[in-house]
Design a protein around this motif. Sequence first.
Motif, PDB file in Angstrom:
ATOM      1  N   TYR A   1       0.824  -1.211   0.000  1.00  0.00           N
ATOM      2  CA  TYR A   1       0.000   0.000   0.000  1.00  0.00           C
ATOM      3  C   TYR A   1       0.863   1.268   0.000  1.00  0.00           C
TER       4      TYR A   1
ATOM      5  N   ASP B   1       3.193   1.945   2.304  1.00  0.00           N
ATOM      6  CA  ASP B   1       3.598   2.390   3.632  1.00  0.00           C
ATOM      7  C   ASP B   1       4.954   1.774   3.969  1.00  0.00           C
TER       8      ASP B   1
ATOM      9  N   LEU C   1      -0.040   8.794   6.674  1.00  0.00           N
ATOM     10  CA  LEU C   1      -1.023   7.707   6.750  1.00  0.00           C
ATOM     11  C   LEU C   1      -2.258   8.051   5.917  1.00  0.00           C
ATOM     12  N   LYS C   2      -2.647   9.349   5.943  1.00  0.00           N
ATOM     13  CA  LYS C   2      -3.806   9.768   5.127  1.00  0.00           C
ATOM     14  C   LYS C   2      -3.518   9.540   3.649  1.00  0.00           C
TER      15      LYS C   2
ATOM     16  N   VAL D   1      -1.423   7.300   2.402  1.00  0.00           N
ATOM     17  CA  VAL D   1      -1.468   5.846   2.160  1.00  0.00           C
ATOM     18  C   VAL D   1      -2.920   5.411   1.985  1.00  0.00           C
ATOM     19  N   PHE D   2      -3.795   5.865   2.898  1.00  0.00           N
ATOM     20  CA  PHE D   2      -5.210   5.469   2.846  1.00  0.00           C
ATOM     21  C   PHE D   2      -5.871   5.971   1.571  1.00  0.00           C
TER      22      PHE D   2
ATOM     23  N   MET E   1      -5.042   3.846  -1.234  1.00  0.00           N
ATOM     24  CA  MET E   1      -5.780   2.590  -1.137  1.00  0.00           C
ATOM     25  C   MET E   1      -7.166   2.750  -1.741  1.00  0.00           C
ATOM     26  N   LYS E   2      -7.740   3.911  -1.557  1.00  0.00           N
ATOM     27  CA  LYS E   2      -9.085   4.180  -2.105  1.00  0.00           C
ATOM     28  C   LYS E   2      -9.054   4.055  -3.607  1.00  0.00           C
TER      29      LYS E   2
END
Lengths: 39, 216, 216
Positions: free
Chosen positions: A15, A17, A28-29, A31-32, A35-36
């Motif tokens: 992902y 990270d 982290l935001k 990375v997320f 992922m979306k």
Amino acid sequence: SPDTKEHFAREYDCYGDSYTADTDVAQLKEVFSRMKENT
Amino acid sequence: MEKTLNRIHPVSDPEATYFLQVSWEKDLGAGFGIILSDGQCAWTGTVSEAEISREADDMEMNREKYVEELKKALITGEESAGRYNFAISRDEENRECHFSYERNLKDGSFTLGSLKLQKVSSPAEVVRELIGYCLDCLGRLQAKNELLQKENERLFSDWSDVEKRLEKCVEAKEELEADLYSRFILVLNEKKAKIRNLQKLLNEAKESAADDKCAR
Amino acid sequence: MEKTLNRIHPVSDPEATYFLQVSWEKDLGAGFGIILSDGQCAWTGTVSEAEISREADDMEMNREKYVEELKKALITGEESAGRYNFAISRDEENRECHFSYERNLKDGSFTLGSLKLQKVSSPAEVVRELIGYCLDCLGRLQAKNELLQKENERLFSDWSDVEKRLEKCVEAKEELEADLYSRFILVLNEKKAKIRNLQKLLNEAKESAADDKCAR
């Protein structure tokens, strides 16, 4: 190149990270959010 | 029984004020009653359903359209000022009053209808009924206004409450997000520290094995 | 100029209906005018500020309290039915009318005030003014009613919108929580898989070193 791929596979999860570098809220935001897009 | 009361001014004497009360059951087109008063005398008359049909036929107007015109002329009242005229002609001898209502157009006018009204023997009773009718309408309207006012206050209060809850929800959502991220980071960084440590140990083990091999 | 119009029934003839119009500038206690009509005749009179003070003194009542009583008796109207009485006595010869208003109590009643009213020479004009006043009030109330109704619809629409937004916010908050947890779990599990892998490699390295030592 295969070497670069291998290097990133060692250092980062699928992902994006880092396995070893501490993360923070912004990272982290990001990375997320990637992922979306992947999902 | 439906009723309306309006102020009218006859074309022959625009300074004079008369009061026109129209009453009907359900539909004006089924016939209606008229009471006309100048505050001192009163006259009354009726227009039947058949007479309405006859008038519509006479002026070659669709009956429904004719009844709509009657409503605008006789019921809507002051709002139609200028579009309709009233003519009142009193015959004191015969105790009658000729009442007619016209529609004004750009190029002239035409009589919508007319009837002979009979003088009422006890006009005071009619006047009392007219004022009483007004007071009753005023009472009902006042009560309705008070209900609407209360309802408005309640709606405003409800809206205000929900706005506050929405604000709180938005805040709570932002707090939740910040809270979860901070927890996630703590846990992830623990795991990363573990990984760094294991990688260090693995490197050390590999180096030690290499050294041993060299020594052999 | 403030005005009110009410229906009253004199104690001497409860079946009879009279209309009582009271008018005053700003404060009733500064004096007021009275018009009384039975729909046919009309009488008029005034009560001055000094007369109000005198009446209050005569009945040893605080002036403010006395004026409050006057308001309830003469202005509030029908709502006070039973608490106040009116007496009307007509002197046709002298063209006068004696009008008095009483307060009813459990144990009796006392006269709040009284005055002689003079007959109006053109009662029709007064009647027209009374009906006209009613129609004007009705028009204003109707307009206010329509405003309140529109306001009511707007408030309901606003409340409805905000309710929907709140629902969406609550849903969004729940979705956010679930979403963040599911992403976190995926990233965390990657770290755990890495840790397991490193631990396996480390164990293998340790075993290999031990084997080599044995072999030596």
